[in-house]
Design an enzyme around this catalytic site. Structure first.
Site, PDB file in Angstrom:
ATOM      1  N   GLU A 140      82.395  76.053  64.578  1.00 18.53           N
ATOM      2  CA  GLU A 140      82.623  76.861  65.784  1.00 18.53           C
ATOM      3  C   GLU A 140      81.603  78.000  65.894  1.00 18.53           C
ATOM      4  OE1 GLU A 140      86.688  76.570  64.202  1.00 18.53           O
ATOM      5  OE2 GLU A 140      87.329  77.145  66.203  1.00 18.53           O
ATOM      6  N   ASN A 164      83.923  87.266  64.776  1.00 24.10           N
ATOM      7  CA  ASN A 164      85.290  86.801  65.030  1.00 24.10           C
ATOM      8  C   ASN A 164      86.221  87.920  64.554  1.00 24.10           C
ATOM      9  OD1 ASN A 164      87.756  85.555  65.173  1.00 24.10           O
ATOM     10  ND2 ASN A 164      87.192  83.775  63.944  1.00 24.10           N
ATOM     11  N   ARG A 210      83.842  85.480  69.438  1.00 20.92           N
ATOM     12  CA  ARG A 210      84.925  84.543  69.704  1.00 20.92           C
ATOM     13  C   ARG A 210      86.029  85.313  70.438  1.00 20.92           C
ATOM     14  NH1 ARG A 210      89.678  82.543  65.861  1.00 20.92           N
ATOM     15  NH2 ARG A 210      90.530  81.019  67.291  1.00 20.92           N
ATOM     16  N   HIS A 215      91.314  76.090  70.241  1.00 23.17           N
ATOM     17  CA  HIS A 215      90.347  75.359  69.407  1.00 23.17           C
ATOM     18  C   HIS A 215      89.305  74.659  70.274  1.00 23.17           C
ATOM     19  CE1 HIS A 215      93.868  74.826  66.352  1.00 23.17           C
ATOM     20  NE2 HIS A 215      93.131  75.868  65.985  1.00 23.17           N
ATOM     21  N   ARG A 244     103.773  77.576  61.897  1.00 16.39           N
ATOM     22  CA  ARG A 244     104.255  77.516  63.286  1.00 16.39           C
ATOM     23  C   ARG A 244     105.050  76.236  63.529  1.00 16.39           C
ATOM     24  NH1 ARG A 244      98.547  78.593  66.062  1.00 16.39           N
ATOM     25  NH2 ARG A 244      97.799  79.198  64.009  1.00 16.39           N
TER      26      ARG A 244
END
Ligand code: AMP
Length: 398
Positions: free
Chosen positions: A384, A7, A91, A180, A241
């Site tokens: 993940e 990742n 990823r 996601h 955010r």
């Protein structure tokens, strides 16, 4: 078969080496401050010591080299040579409309990921650096791309089209993509297995709540809606955010605060969310702690977040005509009994309850459904990296 999962961020690179015969992690770690100075933490899972030191990492290729060196070293290693790595899974954040599943990387795939850079300007260039570094350091080892957006490619048009001039969608591909996806896919499949119900006819709401947060409505095993959009800025308020706001606020901030468009976007990405409301922190642990001491804005930040999670759950129940289960996952979803109790408490009016005793735990797979609840409530730790490793194995083995 060993699969290395990567990742890559712009200045960091996380990795996990999976032994896919047992689906266990043999070693994991993180390279940080790539291109600045460099730091590596490597954790073997075979009892050998942890390596943690500042080492020069001028590029991602040097970072991958350092990872391979540690994975194969006498003192910290878990494999004997590079040949023991059968494949690498990456990823990749944005796959645009081109990728609805994971793929073996070749030149065409590389250029398609490059074409998606305008849609994922913060992430895709870094993901590409990770892929190219591995190609350089491990030539001949198959590489697979696993996209955050892929699982949501099943959304119907009415869920992904924005009410702006349709030509923008045709010209630029500006639509809802969602993120996601790997996590929503993993926990929804786990939930179906646990509930013992077939995908066909099932209705699940998955709540991935961490530093970044999104919900997904999953009908018949397929994503039909999700809260993040063209970018990961839409939907719930997050650590820093804003999530969804009146778009006119952008011009108000620019005009009244004297900021450029780029600066306004920085504010919405980095200074907003629960950090912006509370003024305390972007980490929910700090906010929960301050709220418990009576800090008003910390309480308000949690209240806004819990309220929005509840609102989207309600919206997705309406979209699917009900739900079989609500699933909580990721840092906050797995570890905050307060969040789960509050959100489900707000849904009591719809006949949804949790068992407060069962809810009082952190970080494990649990069924926390309360007596008489019409909808099951589950906590499922996400993984993940395992999904990336599984997809990689499957694609490489053909
Ligand atoms: P993630 O992005 O999934 O790694 O989630 C990270 C976030 O989960 C952190 O920033 C925290 O806000 C939240 N988190 C992790 N552990 C806890 C906890 N024990 N209680 C509340 N929030 C937590």
């Amino acid at each position: 078969m060993n699969v290395l999962v990567i990742n890559a961020g712009s200045s960091s690179l996380k990795y996990q080496l999976f032994d896919m015969d047992t689906e266990t992690v043999a070693a994991k770690g993180i390279c940080e401050r790539i291109g600045i100075d460099g730091r590596l933490k490597h954790t073997p899972e075979n009892g050998k010591p942890v390596f943690k030191a500042d080492i020069p990492l001028p590029t991602h290729a040097e970072a991958i080299n350092a990872v391979i060196e540690k994975l194969t070293s006498e003192e910290y290693g878990v494999i004997s040579s590079l040949e023991d790595i059968s494949a690498v899974g990456h990823r990749v954040v944005h796959g645009g409309q081109k990728f609805s599943k994971s793929v073996l990387i070749d030149d065409n795939v590389l250029s398609a990921i490059t074409d998606c850079i305008p849609l994922g300007p913060l992430h895709n260039p870094a993901n590409l650096m990770g892929i190219k570094a591995c190609q350089k350091v491990m030539p001949g080892v198959p590489q697979v791309a696993v996209f955050d957006t892929a699982f949501h490619q099943t959304m119907p048009e009415h869920a992904y089209i924005y009410p702006i001039p349709y030509e923008y969608y045709e010209k630029h591909g500006w639509r809802r993509y969602g993120f996601h996806g790997t996590s929503h896919r993993y926990v929804s499949q786990k939930a179906l297995e646990f509930l013992g119900i077939p995908a066909e006819g099932s209705r699940l709401i998955t709540c991935h709540l961490g530093n970044g947060s999104s919900l997904a409505a999953i009908k018949d095993g397929k994503s039909i809606d999700t809260t993040m959009g063209l970018t990961p800025l839409e939907g719930l308020p997050m650590g820093t955010r804003s999530g969804s706001i009146d778009p006119a606020i952008i011009s108000f901030i620019a005009d009244y605060e004297g900021l450029s468009l780029q600066q306004v976007m920085e504010v919405l990405n980095k200074d907003s969310g629960v950090l912006g409301i509370s003024g305390v922190s972007s980490d929910f642990r700090d906010i929960e702690e301050e709220a418990a001491k009576g800090h008003k804005r910390a309480k308000l930040a949690l209240d806004c977040f819990y309220y929005d999670v509840t609102k989207y759950i309600g919206a997705y129940m309406a979209a699917m005509g009900g739900a079989d289960a609500i699933i909580f996952t990721a840092g906050l979803g797995e570890n905050s009994p307060e969040l789960r109790e509050d959100v489900i408490g707000r849904l009591n009016g719809l006949g949804i309850y949790i068992d407060k005793e069962k809810n009082n735990f952190k970080g494990q797979f649990r069924d926390i459904t309360g007596e008489g609840s019409k909808v099951r409530v589950l906590v499922i730790p996400t993984n993940e990296e395992l999904v990336i490793a599984r997809d990689t194995k499957e694609i490489v083995e053909g």
